[in-house]
Structures are given as structure tokens and as C-alpha cells.
Design a protein around this motif. Structure first.
Motif, PDB file in Angstrom:
ATOM      1  N   GLY A   1       0.800  -1.223   0.000  1.00  0.00           N
ATOM      2  CA  GLY A   1       0.000   0.000   0.000  1.00  0.00           C
ATOM      3  C   GLY A   1       0.824   1.260   0.000  1.00  0.00           C
ATOM      4  O   GLY A   1       0.286   2.358   0.201  1.00  0.00           O
ATOM      5  N   LYS A   2       2.113   1.136  -0.232  1.00  0.00           N
ATOM      6  CA  LYS A   2       3.019   2.284  -0.192  1.00  0.00           C
ATOM      7  C   LYS A   2       3.469   2.663  -1.599  1.00  0.00           C
ATOM      8  O   LYS A   2       3.027   2.104  -2.588  1.00  0.00           O
ATOM      9  CB  LYS A   2       4.227   1.962   0.681  1.00  0.00           C
ATOM     10  CG  LYS A   2       3.887   1.510   2.091  1.00  0.00           C
ATOM     11  CD  LYS A   2       3.300   2.630   2.929  1.00  0.00           C
ATOM     12  CE  LYS A   2       3.136   2.212   4.385  1.00  0.00           C
ATOM     13  NZ  LYS A   2       2.607   3.301   5.222  1.00  0.00           N
TER      14      LYS A   2
ATOM     15  N   ILE B   1      -6.155   9.614   1.785  1.00  0.00           N
ATOM     16  CA  ILE B   1      -7.076   8.789   2.558  1.00  0.00           C
ATOM     17  C   ILE B   1      -6.686   7.322   2.374  1.00  0.00           C
ATOM     18  O   ILE B   1      -6.546   6.851   1.240  1.00  0.00           O
ATOM     19  CB  ILE B   1      -8.526   9.002   2.076  1.00  0.00           C
ATOM     20  CG1 ILE B   1      -8.947  10.465   2.292  1.00  0.00           C
ATOM     21  CG2 ILE B   1      -9.479   8.062   2.783  1.00  0.00           C
ATOM     22  CD1 ILE B   1     -10.273  10.821   1.626  1.00  0.00           C
ATOM     23  N   ASN B   2      -6.511   6.596   3.450  1.00  0.00           N
ATOM     24  CA  ASN B   2      -6.268   5.160   3.335  1.00  0.00           C
ATOM     25  C   ASN B   2      -7.465   4.504   2.646  1.00  0.00           C
ATOM     26  O   ASN B   2      -8.624   4.774   3.001  1.00  0.00           O
ATOM     27  CB  ASN B   2      -6.105   4.522   4.713  1.00  0.00           C
ATOM     28  CG  ASN B   2      -4.849   4.959   5.437  1.00  0.00           C
ATOM     29  OD1 ASN B   2      -3.995   5.655   4.883  1.00  0.00           O
ATOM     30  ND2 ASN B   2      -4.724   4.559   6.695  1.00  0.00           N
ATOM     31  N   TYR B   3      -7.191   3.608   1.680  1.00  0.00           N
ATOM     32  CA  TYR B   3      -8.306   2.935   1.017  1.00  0.00           C
ATOM     33  C   TYR B   3      -7.860   1.610   0.412  1.00  0.00           C
ATOM     34  O   TYR B   3      -6.695   1.427   0.066  1.00  0.00           O
ATOM     35  CB  TYR B   3      -8.943   3.826  -0.062  1.00  0.00           C
ATOM     36  CG  TYR B   3      -8.072   4.174  -1.253  1.00  0.00           C
ATOM     37  CD1 TYR B   3      -8.144   3.448  -2.445  1.00  0.00           C
ATOM     38  CD2 TYR B   3      -7.190   5.258  -1.219  1.00  0.00           C
ATOM     39  CE1 TYR B   3      -7.374   3.784  -3.551  1.00  0.00           C
ATOM     40  CE2 TYR B   3      -6.408   5.594  -2.309  1.00  0.00           C
ATOM     41  CZ  TYR B   3      -6.503   4.862  -3.473  1.00  0.00           C
ATOM     42  OH  TYR B   3      -5.729   5.186  -4.573  1.00  0.00           O
ATOM     43  N   ASP B   4      -8.821   0.702   0.303  1.00  0.00           N
ATOM     44  CA  ASP B   4      -8.651  -0.542  -0.437  1.00  0.00           C
ATOM     45  C   ASP B   4      -9.349  -0.415  -1.779  1.00  0.00           C
ATOM     46  O   ASP B   4     -10.246   0.419  -1.960  1.00  0.00           O
ATOM     47  CB  ASP B   4      -9.243  -1.727   0.336  1.00  0.00           C
ATOM     48  CG  ASP B   4      -8.480  -2.054   1.607  1.00  0.00           C
ATOM     49  OD1 ASP B   4      -7.263  -1.781   1.653  1.00  0.00           O
ATOM     50  OD2 ASP B   4      -9.107  -2.558   2.558  1.00  0.00           O
ATOM     51  N   VAL B   5      -8.947  -1.262  -2.738  1.00  0.00           N
ATOM     52  CA  VAL B   5      -9.496  -1.200  -4.095  1.00  0.00           C
ATOM     53  C   VAL B   5     -10.105  -2.540  -4.471  1.00  0.00           C
ATOM     54  O   VAL B   5      -9.511  -3.596  -4.226  1.00  0.00           O
ATOM     55  CB  VAL B   5      -8.398  -0.828  -5.119  1.00  0.00           C
ATOM     56  CG1 VAL B   5      -8.958  -0.844  -6.541  1.00  0.00           C
ATOM     57  CG2 VAL B   5      -7.804   0.537  -4.808  1.00  0.00           C
TER      58      VAL B   5
ATOM     59  N   LYS C   1      -4.386  -1.526  -2.521  1.00  0.00           N
ATOM     60  CA  LYS C   1      -4.600  -0.828  -1.259  1.00  0.00           C
ATOM     61  C   LYS C   1      -3.616   0.326  -1.181  1.00  0.00           C
ATOM     62  O   LYS C   1      -2.544   0.287  -1.789  1.00  0.00           O
ATOM     63  CB  LYS C   1      -4.440  -1.757  -0.065  1.00  0.00           C
ATOM     64  CG  LYS C   1      -3.044  -2.326   0.145  1.00  0.00           C
ATOM     65  CD  LYS C   1      -3.013  -3.178   1.401  1.00  0.00           C
ATOM     66  CE  LYS C   1      -1.626  -3.788   1.628  1.00  0.00           C
ATOM     67  NZ  LYS C   1      -1.586  -4.591   2.871  1.00  0.00           N
ATOM     68  N   ARG C   2      -4.021   1.364  -0.449  1.00  0.00           N
ATOM     69  CA  ARG C   2      -3.159   2.536  -0.257  1.00  0.00           C
ATOM     70  C   ARG C   2      -3.182   2.895   1.218  1.00  0.00           C
ATOM     71  O   ARG C   2      -4.250   3.069   1.817  1.00  0.00           O
ATOM     72  CB  ARG C   2      -3.663   3.712  -1.086  1.00  0.00           C
ATOM     73  CG  ARG C   2      -3.569   3.479  -2.574  1.00  0.00           C
ATOM     74  CD  ARG C   2      -2.135   3.516  -3.078  1.00  0.00           C
ATOM     75  NE  ARG C   2      -1.639   4.884  -3.186  1.00  0.00           N
ATOM     76  CZ  ARG C   2      -0.363   5.225  -3.123  1.00  0.00           C
ATOM     77  NH1 ARG C   2       0.563   4.300  -2.901  1.00  0.00           N
ATOM     78  NH2 ARG C   2      -0.002   6.485  -3.267  1.00  0.00           N
TER      79      ARG C   2
END
Length: 460
Positions: free
Chosen positions: A46-47, A92-96, A56-57
Motif C-alpha cells: 500500500g506504499k 485517505i487510506n483505502y482498499d481497491v 490498497k493505499r
């Protein structure tokens, strides 16, 4: 130029997987190749920089991930693009979750159960589903206020933002009238609306529509469609939006090209020309000499599709001249392309081998489906598939060698005509379906398309 004896120095006795491993080792020994591999490792966590492959971020390890972003698997949907960019800009932290656009394939039941209309983009926040990109962006701005992208609701700037959003809808309507209907006076109305947009940009000190350090919701609402407008008026009308009378729009685009969120999500014009029709309908050709020249060029008829590639800074190929702002990706482009081919070689080969296999008929008599998509196509199997994989290893060696065409391909040339034709059809199949940004950046795509064309020509 140093020679790569593609299938002799790599060892004819070695398996295709061993040859692939040796080429990947060569690639990772190059600083650019090592960096690309490291970036993919970071994305798994996520990075790193934004990229269409990131599922993911994570911007802040101390904060929970409350958002799941459902976007199109082709990385082309304009409404997904603006929301993707907002999540990046607001950190914003998020999943995809990747979902097909209707033009590319069926949507899974797990998604249509949550979103009965199957609309994209969709976003899940703390278990609640949201649709409509502009509504989602406004909601996220309220929920995550640390990096604001809209002015305070009680301010004059907010009223200006509302007026600019209305102007964007006017621009969208005049674009549709001009490109897809081509009615009398439609060009004048479209260009007049662009004049209004350019004047609106001139009212701020910086490049953005409002006084801000970075792009806000207004800018994001515009950019995904203005990018497609620029491609479509060139392809179907022979017109250009950039480098002419709309100088503030030029500066706005140039500012976006410095943003990682835009670099990761922007398409090239070949991708746009093929993805626009099933979403909006076919454009109406202007029929002028300039329009026909540009269309042929963007469809693969200029120097941007052939090795040796001209440098972007001095290229006069319409594919390069008409879509500036890619220079930062050029130096590492062949290695980026090589990594995507070699790291996923078996899947790329099976996809390419559809060109020598059986069509699935996905878009037959269906203008609402992407012409180049065919999820039910059957690839060739057996020896043909093996030889396609072998040919892609040659393409990979060419790219690892910085588009080196001095490679020994005598073993492929020695194949019988039918087999060579199957390989050529497979190389053309994947060449025509290299999507930006789904597969790679535009500079990398031009390297891969050029290498595929080179080998096809050699096998004729």
C-alpha cells in the motif's frame, strides 16, 4: 550496439521459464529495472507512488482503512479517475476492488448485490455504499477534512465553485454536441465554452480554478473529461485543445502533469479513441485531411509505433506532439515495458495467443461493448502458445536492451509460414490492446508497441 542472442545466449536447452528468469535478472541489474521491481514490492504494502496495480493505499499506518473504492478494471472510467485522484490528493487510506465496465465484461454478483445498478465508481465508507462520483467526493471532503478540496460552504469561493461546476456541465454538453452529433454551429459553441473556461482559470493567481495549493474537487471534476475532449477532438475533428489560444488551460494541464495522482491515472489518446465509443458513441469524422492524418497516426500509423522511436522532445509524430507531458517517464520506459511483459509472461502469452485462437464474439453487433475487448475469446494452445511465449521473450530481450533490434531471431524466422503468421497475429493482438494506464505509461506503451511491430515485421 551489444547483441542479445535472444534464444542462443540464453540457452536453447533452457526452459522458457529459465530464460524468463535470466532476462528478469538482467533487468533488475539495471538501476531503473531494480527501482521498478522495488516499487511493485512497495505497492503490495500500500506504499509508494500511486499506480493502477495498487489494491490498497496506506498513507498513515496509525489510521484505520475505512474506505473501499470500487473502480473499473480497465483504469479508464472518467468518473472513477476523478475519485481515484481525490483519494490520492487527500491521502485517505483505502482498499481497491476492480470491477468491469459493462463494455469490457460482466460484473460479479458480489458487486451488483451491493450496487444493484452496477454503477461505477462506488465507494464503501464504514459499511455504507455510495455512488455518484461528485456526491462521493463532497462526502469525503466533509468526512476527511484534513486536506480540504472544497471551500467552506458559507464562503463566496464555494458559490464560485458551484458556478464552475455548472460551467463544466455546459462544457460537457457542447463537447457531446460537437464530437458525437456534429450539428451546425457545434464547433463554435464548444470553442466559445472553452473560452469561458480559460477565462475562469485566469481569475486565480495559480493554475487551479480556485485559490489553492493543489487541485480541488472543481479541478478533478473537469480534468477527466477535458483529457478525453482533447483526445476526441483531435481524433474525430483534427482539432487541438493545447498549444493554441487557451493558454490558461495549457498551464492547468501542465500543473496536473506534475501531480502523481494524475500521472498514474491519465490515458493516452489511442486508449481514449478505443474506449470512448462504447461509452458515448462514435464520434462524427470531420473528414478533413488534417483529421484523417491524425486519426491514422493515433491508430498506429506514425513513428511513435516503430523502432527506433524518436525522442519525445523532438518527435514530430502526431501521437507524441498532440499529448505532451510524458517526458519524465521516457528514460525508464523500455524497462517499465519489459517488466510488465516478463513478470507476467505466461498470462501475457495466453492473452496474446487469442490472436491465433478463436474469437468470443463479445462485441459482435454490440456498439455498447468495447471493440477490442473479448473476455470469451479462446487462445491458441500447444506449440503455438509456446512459440508465442518464445516470441514475447524476444520482445522482452529487446526492451531490456533499451529497444535493441540487433537480437538474433533466426530460430523464429526458421519456423514455417503458418506458425510465423500465428505468432504475428498474436503480437498484433496484444499490441492493439496495450492500454494506458491499465498496463503501463504512454512512453512504455510506445516502446512495447514498437518492439512488437519490429518483431512482426521481421517474421513477415
Amino acid at each position: 550496439m551489444r547483441r542479445f542472442a535472444a534464444l542462443s545466449s540464453l540457452g536453447m536447452a533452457a526452459s522458457l521459464s529459465a530464460q524468463r528468469a535470466q532476462l528478469l535478472d538482467k533487468l533488475k541489474a539495471i538501476p531503473a529495472g531494480a527501482t521498478i521491481a522495488q516499487e511493485f514490492a512497495l505497492r503490495a504494502e500500500g506504499k509508494g507512488s500511486p499506480h493502477r496495480a495498487s489494491l490498497k493505499r496506506v498513507f498513515d499506518d496509525q489510521k484505520p482503512t475505512r474506505v473501499t473504492f470500487y473502480r473499473d478494471s480497465a483504469a479508464w472510467c472518467p468518473y472513477c479517475q476523478k475519485l481515484w485522484m481525490l483519494l490520492e490528493e487527500k491521502e485517505i487510506n483505502y482498499d481497491v476492488q476492480l470491477i468491469n465496465m459493462r463494455s469490457y465484461g460482466e460484473k460479479p454478483q458480489s458487486f451488483t448485490t451491493k450496487v444493484p445498478g452496477g454503477f461505477l465508481p462506488a465507494l464503501e465508507l464504514d459499511g455504507q455504499m455510495w455512488t455518484e462520483s461528485l456526491d462521493i467526493m463532497a462526502m469525503l471532503d466533509d468526512t476527511f477534512p484534513e486536506i480540504p478540496t472544497l471551500p467552506p460552504r458559507d464562503s463566496d469561493e464555494f458559490q464560485r465553485a458551484r458556478a464552475l461546476l455548472q460551467l463544466e456541465r455546459k462544457l460537457f454538453r457542447t463537447w457531446c454536441d460537437y464530437v458525437f452529433r456534429g450539428g451546425w454551429g457545434s464547433k463554435r459553441q464548444f470553442e466559445s465554452c472553452l473560452d469561458e473556461v480559460d477565462k475562469a482559470l485566469a481569475k486565480t493567481k495559480g493554475p487551479w480554478f480556485l485559490e489553492s495549493a493543489g487541485p480541488g474537487i472543481v479541478d478533478l471534476q473537469y480534468v477527466s473529461h477535458v483529457e478525453r475532449m482533447a483526445a476526441s477532438v483531435a481524433y474525430w475533428k483534427g482539432d487541438t485543445l493545447r498549444g493554441g489560444r487557451w493558454t490558461n488551460l495549457d498551464a492547468w494541464f501542465e500543473a496536473f502533469e506534475q501531480r502523481p495522482s494524475y500521472s498514474a491515472s491519465r490515458s493516452d489518446w489511442y486508449t481514449h479513441a478505443n474506449d470512448i465509443p462504447p461509452q458515448y458513441g462514435n464520434g462524427v469524422d470531420d473528414g478533413s485531411k488534417d483529421q484523417q492524418t491524425i486519426r491514422r497516426a493515433l491508430d498506429g500509423g506514425d513513428a511513435a509505433w516503430r523502432l527506433p522511436l524518436p525522442p519525445l522532445s523532438s518527435s514530430d509524430a502526431p501521437s507524441d506532439v498532440l499529448q505532451p507531458g510524458w517526458g519524465a517517464f521516457e528514460e525508464d520506459a523500455p524497462y517499465e515495458a519489459a517488466y510488465h511483459v516478463l513478470d507476467n509472461l505466461e498470462n501475457v502469452a495466453r492473452f496474446a495467443a487469442r490472436g491465433a485462437g478463436k474469437e468470443g464474439g463479445w462485441s459482435f453487433m454490440r456498439p455498447d461493448r468495447a471493440r477490442l475487448a473479448d473476455p470469451y475469446a479462446k487462445p491458441a494452445e500447444g506449440v503455438v502458445l509456446e512459440k508465442v511465449q518464445e516470441a514475447l521473450l524476444v520482445v522482452g530481450a529487446c526492451l531490456v536492451g533499451n529497444c535493441d533490434t540487433s537480437i538474433d531471431i533466426s530460430s523464429l524466422k526458421a519456423l514455417d509460414e503458418n506458425m510465423r503468421n500465428d505468432i504475428r497475429a498474436s503480437l498484433a493482438y496484444v499490441r492493439d490492446r496495450v492500454g494506458v494506464p491499465r498496463d503501463m505509461s504512454y512512453p512504455a506503451a510506445r516502446c512495447l508497441r514498437g518492439a512488437l511491430n519490429w518483431l512482426r515485421d521481421e517474421l513477415a
